[in-house]
Design an enzyme around this catalytic site. Sequence first.
Site, PDB file in Angstrom:
ATOM      1  N   SER A  11       0.854  -1.184   0.000  1.00  0.00           N
ATOM      2  CA  SER A  11       0.000   0.000   0.000  1.00  0.00           C
ATOM      3  C   SER A  11       0.894   1.240   0.000  1.00  0.00           C
ATOM      4  O   SER A  11       1.707   1.406  -0.910  1.00  0.00           O
ATOM      5  CB  SER A  11      -0.959  -0.017   1.192  1.00  0.00           C
ATOM      6  OG  SER A  11      -1.882   1.055   1.101  1.00  0.00           O
ATOM      7  N   THR A  12       0.802   2.082   1.030  1.00  0.00           N
ATOM      8  CA  THR A  12       1.563   3.326   1.069  1.00  0.00           C
ATOM      9  C   THR A  12       3.061   3.065   0.938  1.00  0.00           C
ATOM     10  O   THR A  12       3.630   2.306   1.703  1.00  0.00           O
ATOM     11  CB  THR A  12       1.292   4.074   2.392  1.00  0.00           C
ATOM     12  OG1 THR A  12      -0.110   4.137   2.610  1.00  0.00           O
ATOM     13  CG2 THR A  12       1.872   5.473   2.346  1.00  0.00           C
ATOM     14  N   HIS A  37      -2.491  -1.026  -3.518  1.00  0.00           N
ATOM     15  CA  HIS A  37      -3.629  -0.123  -3.385  1.00  0.00           C
ATOM     16  C   HIS A  37      -3.388   1.107  -4.266  1.00  0.00           C
ATOM     17  O   HIS A  37      -2.479   1.892  -3.994  1.00  0.00           O
ATOM     18  CB  HIS A  37      -3.810   0.323  -1.928  1.00  0.00           C
ATOM     19  CG  HIS A  37      -4.135  -0.804  -1.003  1.00  0.00           C
ATOM     20  ND1 HIS A  37      -3.916  -0.738   0.354  1.00  0.00           N
ATOM     21  CD2 HIS A  37      -4.681  -2.025  -1.225  1.00  0.00           C
ATOM     22  CE1 HIS A  37      -4.311  -1.864   0.923  1.00  0.00           C
ATOM     23  NE2 HIS A  37      -4.769  -2.662  -0.008  1.00  0.00           N
ATOM     24  N   MET A 131      -0.138   1.192   5.012  1.00  0.00           N
ATOM     25  CA  MET A 131      -0.923   1.612   6.170  1.00  0.00           C
ATOM     26  C   MET A 131      -2.099   0.665   6.372  1.00  0.00           C
ATOM     27  O   MET A 131      -2.669   0.168   5.406  1.00  0.00           O
ATOM     28  CB  MET A 131      -1.429   3.038   5.940  1.00  0.00           C
ATOM     29  CG  MET A 131      -2.087   3.694   7.140  1.00  0.00           C
ATOM     30  SD  MET A 131      -2.592   5.391   6.733  1.00  0.00           S
ATOM     31  CE  MET A 131      -1.004   6.124   6.371  1.00  0.00           C
ATOM     32  N   ASP A 134      -4.569  -4.554   5.819  1.00  0.00           N
ATOM     33  CA  ASP A 134      -4.895  -5.407   4.680  1.00  0.00           C
ATOM     34  C   ASP A 134      -3.725  -6.337   4.354  1.00  0.00           C
ATOM     35  O   ASP A 134      -2.585  -5.900   4.256  1.00  0.00           O
ATOM     36  CB  ASP A 134      -5.233  -4.544   3.457  1.00  0.00           C
ATOM     37  CG  ASP A 134      -5.765  -5.364   2.297  1.00  0.00           C
ATOM     38  OD1 ASP A 134      -6.401  -6.410   2.554  1.00  0.00           O
ATOM     39  OD2 ASP A 134      -5.551  -4.966   1.149  1.00  0.00           O
TER      40      ASP A 134
END
Length: 198
Positions: A11-12, A37, A131, A134
């Site tokens: 993600s991030t 993401h 973050m 998930d």
Amino acid sequence: MSGKLVFIGASTGGTEAIKAVLLGLPAGMPPIFIVQHMPEMFTVTFARRLDDICALHVKEAEDGERVQDGTVYLAPGHSHLSVQRIAGGGWQCRLARSEPVNRHRPAVDVLFHSAAEQVGAAAVGVLLTGMGKDGARGLLEMRKAGAWTMVQDEESCVVYGMPREAVNLGGACEVVALGDIAGRLQQRLAGARGAPAT
């Protein structure tokens, strides 16, 4: 390396982490599946950019396509990605525009759960910077199914959220610095166990 499948979630900070991992891998890798993401208007561009600079072929996953060695399948921003065994042998990508999971679509957990259910001990799972949570539970399910699992270490993460959650749940076989993940992947796929990082 034959018969193995690799699953990666991020993600991030994940776009740079994914690039770092893929740049360290040779063309002769087994199929690799990635959930990052990212909004759908950016995933195709991201896949093309990686394809231009990596030895591996990188593309957006398509529903029903049969997977091949040397290819990376990136989840499109509009759909969950999962893997499914094909009758008679082999694997295919499945896409679904179902409800978000952990507030995300695509969700890492959807991919990792399919890896646990369909691939089991023939899978290798990697959870990178991000973050939230998930992928943490899915990585645990992969480990319980016999897969080897690793997470990016805190020092090299932009956000040590998803990897931390996986470690706390017991889903990580080892914790690895970003710069070492490509090498560890190749060792695991070649059958060299080595000592897990802590």
